[in-house]
Design a protein around this motif. Structure first.
Motif, PDB file in Angstrom:
ATOM      1  N   LEU A 183      -2.485  -6.496  -0.353  1.00  0.00           N
ATOM      2  CA  LEU A 183      -2.331  -5.047  -0.357  1.00  0.00           C
ATOM      3  C   LEU A 183      -3.267  -4.320   0.606  1.00  0.00           C
ATOM      4  N   TYR A 431      -6.256   0.934  -0.592  1.00  0.00           N
ATOM      5  CA  TYR A 431      -5.225  -0.101  -0.605  1.00  0.00           C
ATOM      6  C   TYR A 431      -3.917   0.509  -1.096  1.00  0.00           C
ATOM      7  N   THR A 433       0.299  -0.065  -2.230  1.00  0.00           N
ATOM      8  CA  THR A 433       1.336  -0.973  -2.714  1.00  0.00           C
ATOM      9  C   THR A 433       2.619  -0.828  -1.903  1.00  0.00           C
ATOM     10  N   ARG A 436       1.427  -2.418   3.066  1.00  0.00           N
ATOM     11  CA  ARG A 436       0.413  -3.269   2.461  1.00  0.00           C
ATOM     12  C   ARG A 436      -0.688  -3.721   3.433  1.00  0.00           C
TER      13      ARG A 436
END
Length: 546
Positions: A183, A431, A433, A436
């Motif tokens: 991620l 980070y 989702t 990534r």
């Protein structure tokens, strides 16, 4: 030879360099060096100008949109200003007749880490374990409304082996980030051998036509007033190639002055990212703006937005380019979690404030940022701390004499996962989702790594005089925070992996040469949530003007 013996020898050499640098200058430079085109993000020149502004020796000017153009540097410093380095640095208004050409001073830097990689806000350079060397040089040209700076940088890192934190992968992916290897593109180490790169560095071509400015650049940018741990964008990663359009200087709206910039650029990943090669590039589109109210010239109120979007097969679309001008809430925007065509987008945003009181030599600032914008107004009001970070800082400058300044700085930044994790999923800053690679470029964080870690604090003291500068600082930063997170009855915790760094640095002028030497003791407490590790970081840089 044992590691302890090597550390002692290295420390002896660095101390010797500090003693040498503290001696008397070897000669005087007869003419100041033109450094108007060298006020890069995080540079010695930029930091010195900020000191002068806080102390009342430079004009009040927004500090939250950088890097500065040569014209902006000229507006900061009056030609008759008295300051410690006035005999050395030419920073005020210059001749307007014909082109003005100056060299970006050649600068060579060596750094050494005994135990693990360490280096913050180093731009394109990545300092691994062992020796790291970098070289920068170039030139700057100003002619009428046009200006150009070419300042590439090349670096080589020995990148010696050290223990990696297991991340569940082997082979090439074992070098990836230990917490979220799928991620975020933040390698622990860049391969098994030496790591080197030639980067376009702090290069810019721009046109300043009246109140408008536009150009292309690969230079680092910094948004917001935070000095050490910028939340959205700073000098930690290499600068990315981008185009920009905005104001060349603050525009007078009577109720105040407005200064802003729209930016569009291309972000790249490292070879240790888990994303396929056809998704390696991303589009960034962003906006940063600062408002100074009428009657309060030392006050800056601003905001910034930074979007990550996929780089389409046909390049950026019109909607991609206009993203920074959309509403701040997800309702009614083109970014919807339930829309597969727009779901890959991600936004970071912040609001900030800076106040300078030059009569008392005082500065205070703060910034509040979000990793993702709220769904609607109710969400914003009820849970403003969801995936949030904030930073607070202050500086104080004393004039000991016409040619001496003493300054102290203090700053604290917190981006730890909040208590909302008990009822709503949260993650670390930087980070994603969706896209990534996280908030990174070529494997380094676009803000400060401490924001991803969870927090940082810095206290520093500086002494400026005609022969150079002394600096002593202490920094604490969280590398990895695994504090208790409760979600649906489950709780895991390994504690906090953090470090303390005590640094001493001296800059000395020797005729046309500048020598900077520093040493830092870095104590990594519970590295990988296990044992304590000590790292000795030493650095030496040399630059020359002609």
């Amino acid at each position: 030879m044992s590691l302890s013996s090597r550390r002692i020898r290295l420390l002896t050499r660095v101390v010797g360099a500090l003693v040498l640098a503290a001696g008397s200058p070897l000669g005087a430079q007869t003419l100041p060096t033109d450094l108007r085109g060298e006020a890069f993000v995080g540079s010695e020149v930029e930091g010195y100008l900020r000191l002068l502004q806080i102390g009342g020796d430079a004009s009040l000017y927004p500090w939250s949109i950088r890097a500065f153009s040569p014209r902006e540097v000229e507006r900061l410093l009056a030609p008759d200003s008295t300051h410690p380095w006035q005999e050395r640095y030419a920073l005020g208004p210059g001749s307007t007749r014909g082109p003005r050409v100056s060299l970006v001073r050649p600068r060579a830097r060596m750094a050494y880490n005994t135990a693990f990689p360490f280096g913050v806000n180093d731009g394109a350079t990545w300092a691994g374990r062992g020796a790291t060397a970098s070289l920068q040089a170039g030139f700057s040209v100003v002619y009428g409304p046009l200006s150009a700076t070419v300042a590439p940088v090349a670096f080589w890192a020995e990148n010696r082996e050290f223990d990696l934190q297991p991340n569940g992968y082997d082979g090439r992916r074992a070098f990836a980030d230990p917490r979220w290897p799928d991620l975020v593109d933040a390698p622990q180490r860049f391969g098994t051998g030496s790591y080197s790169r030639i980067d376009p560095g702090q290069s810019t071509v721009r046109a300043d036509i009246g109140p408008a400015a536009l150009g292309v650049s690969s230079a680092n940018q910094q948004w917001g007033p935070v000095r050490y741990s910028p939340i959205i964008l700073g000098g930690n990663a290499p600068g990315f190639v981008h185009a920009f359009a905005g104001t060349s200087r603050p525009v007078d709206l009577w109720i105040g002055r407005l200064h802003g910039r729209l930016v569009w650029g291309r972000l790249e990943q490292s070879e240790y990212s888990g994303m396929p090669s056809d998704s390696s590039r991303r589009l960034m589109s962003g906006l940063v703006g600062v408002f100074t109210p009428r009657g309060a010239p030392g006050l800056e109120i601003g905001l910034s937005r930074f979007f990550h979007s996929p780089w389409g097969e046909d390049g950026p679309s019109r909607d991609d380019l206009l993203l920074p001008l959309e509403g701040f809430l997800k309702v009614g925007s083109s970014e919807r979690d339930d829309d597969p065509d727009t779901a890959p987008r991600n936004q970071l945003a912040s609001v900030f404030l800076r106040a300078v009181f030059p009569g008392s030599g005082f500065e205070v600032y703060g910034e509040y940022g979000r990793e993702d914008h709220s769904w609607d107004f109710r969400d914003l009001m009820l849970e403003p701390d969801h995936q949030s970070a904030y930073a607070l800082g202050l500086s104080k400058v004393w004039k000991r004499s016409a040619t001496e300044r003493v300054a102290v700085h203090a700053e604290a930044m917190n981006s730890q996962v909040t208590h909302l994790s008990r009822v709503r999923p949260q993650g670390n800053f930087y980070y994603h989702t969706r896209l990534r690679q996280g908030h990174t470029h070529r494997g380094q964080f676009l803000g400060t790594p401490a924001v991803y870690g969870g927090g940082a604090s810095t206290v520093a003291a500086e002494y400026f005089h005609t022969g150079g500068r002394w600096t002593v600082s202490w920094n604490r930063a969280i590398r990895q925070d695994d504090a208790p997170i409760v979600w649906r009855g489950n709780s895991t915790s390994q504690g906090v992996d953090s470090y303390h760094a005590l640094n001493a640095e001296v800059l000395r002028f020797y005729g046309r040469w500048e020598l900077a030497a520093g040493v830092a003791g870095v104590y990594n407490r519970r590295r990988y949530y296990e044992s304590n590790v000590f790292n000795l970081n030493a650095g030496l840089s040399v630059s020359s003007s002609f």
